[in-house]
Design an enzyme around this catalytic site. Sequence first.
Site, PDB file in Angstrom:
ATOM      1  N   GLY A   1       0.827  -1.205   0.000  1.00 14.48           N
ATOM      2  CA  GLY A   1       0.000   0.000   0.000  1.00 14.48           C
ATOM      3  C   GLY A   1       0.854   1.245   0.000  1.00 14.48           C
ATOM      4  O   GLY A   1       2.083   1.190  -0.097  1.00 14.48           O
TER       5      GLY A   1
ATOM      6  N   GLY B   1       1.217   5.091   2.102  1.00 14.01           N
ATOM      7  CA  GLY B   1       0.797   5.979   3.172  1.00 14.01           C
ATOM      8  C   GLY B   1       0.762   7.403   2.664  1.00 14.01           C
ATOM      9  O   GLY B   1       0.850   7.666   1.463  1.00 14.01           O
ATOM     10  N   GLY B   2       0.649   8.340   3.583  1.00 14.61           N
ATOM     11  CA  GLY B   2       0.555   9.739   3.189  1.00 14.61           C
ATOM     12  C   GLY B   2       1.792  10.245   2.470  1.00 14.61           C
ATOM     13  O   GLY B   2       1.690  11.033   1.528  1.00 14.61           O
TER      14      GLY B   2
ATOM     15  N   VAL C   1       4.239   1.512   1.680  1.00 13.05           N
ATOM     16  CA  VAL C   1       4.142   0.585   2.809  1.00 13.05           C
ATOM     17  C   VAL C   1       4.455  -0.815   2.287  1.00 13.05           C
ATOM     18  O   VAL C   1       3.877  -1.265   1.296  1.00 13.05           O
ATOM     19  CB  VAL C   1       2.747   0.615   3.462  1.00 13.05           C
ATOM     20  CG1 VAL C   1       2.697  -0.331   4.657  1.00 13.05           C
ATOM     21  CG2 VAL C   1       2.389   2.031   3.894  1.00 13.05           C
TER      22      VAL C   1
ATOM     23  N   LYS D   1       6.802   1.371   6.637  1.00 10.97           N
ATOM     24  CA  LYS D   1       6.556   2.551   5.802  1.00 10.97           C
ATOM     25  C   LYS D   1       7.917   3.151   5.445  1.00 10.97           C
ATOM     26  O   LYS D   1       8.697   3.516   6.331  1.00 10.97           O
ATOM     27  CB  LYS D   1       5.695   3.579   6.527  1.00 10.97           C
ATOM     28  CG  LYS D   1       5.344   4.796   5.655  1.00 10.97           C
ATOM     29  CD  LYS D   1       4.531   5.833   6.409  1.00 10.97           C
ATOM     30  CE  LYS D   1       3.116   5.386   6.648  1.00 10.97           C
ATOM     31  NZ  LYS D   1       2.281   6.491   7.206  1.00 10.97           N
TER      32      LYS D   1
ATOM     33  N   ASP E   1      -6.760  13.158  10.695  1.00 14.42           N
ATOM     34  CA  ASP E   1      -6.997  12.532   9.393  1.00 14.42           C
ATOM     35  C   ASP E   1      -7.750  11.218   9.550  1.00 14.42           C
ATOM     36  O   ASP E   1      -7.377  10.194   8.973  1.00 14.42           O
ATOM     37  CB  ASP E   1      -5.662  12.304   8.674  1.00 14.42           C
ATOM     38  CG  ASP E   1      -5.841  12.117   7.165  1.00 14.42           C
ATOM     39  OD1 ASP E   1      -6.898  12.513   6.634  1.00 14.42           O
ATOM     40  OD2 ASP E   1      -4.909  11.592   6.524  1.00 14.42           O
TER      41      ASP E   1
END
Length: 352
Positions: A16, A18-19, A23, A38, A127
Amino acid sequence: MGEVFAGRYELIDPIGRGGVGAVWRAWDHRRRRYVAAKVLQQSDAHTLLRFVREQALRIEHPHVLAPASWAADDDKVLFTMDLVSGGSLAHLIGDYGPLPPRFVCLLLDQLLSGLSTVHAEGVVHRDIKPANILLEATGTNRPHLRLSDFGISMRKGEPRLTETNYVVGTPGYFAPEQMMGAEPDFPADLFAVGLVALYLLQGRKPDSQALIEYFAAHGTPGAPQGVPEPLWQVLAGLLQPDPQARFRTATGARKALTAAVEMLPDAGPDDEPVEVFDQIGPLPDGFGPDGPVSAPQTPVEALGGAVGAVGAGQASQPPQQPLGAGQQAYGPPPVSMSETGSFHLAPPPRQP
């Protein structure tokens, strides 16, 4: 073999984003377990400061996913967390659409429980959204939620990283006061929790701006379709546009939710059970449930000579053969790995 980061974390496959970074699923050679890592480039001061803030967060709670460790290597930094494989609430809605009210209440109770501990530490998340709320892969058993991604969280009273008139967070989950540039505070997180609850009950992202305008013009509206009235009274207390009229604490909202659940109808015999699937997928070749199938090879150039394969914090040595008369032991000196992940060559053994 994947890249071994800082001599400890073997990056296996991306799972995935992250901001501010990717990840990965990774193998921790020291603790011998799979973790989520991350990874981000040290590209600018703001990114690094966000990284420092997130990895410095040490909140232990069963429904909070906070960083566990960190490392730096060349131009990259990473921090690790527990590996949570059930995907996010967004995955769950993608699989099922609107969820049963009692199931939503269970998730909401866990979210408020975790958030109450976060707030007790003086931290505003800023968030909260479905993609940042992860689930363990529990199948049809009781779900287990984890609040994650504290990259833009801040403690009350800390200086901001952005200009006052710049809104930080995810559009669609802002509280009205956030959009007006107010100082971050706990009720803004609670407003986002109310929007997440509507998302779970309706199966689609709520129109937060329309909701704010309707509340402001008409007061508390009636319960939307598919939302039981007792539960709506709790959500309305989370969604009040005026933060002074909103629940002030996650603990208070959780108590109201507990009372509301007692007034909900029981699940019917034909209600489909909600199953939380594993969203990460199988391990790639070379990895099993207990880690790498074969130990990764240490790069020759990192050691100045050929050495054996390095496993979890120590070098493997070739099989020892008995020495005959007149023979001496030759070969590279043994290698040890320090707590920081750097390698050290041990001095050769004394010869008799």
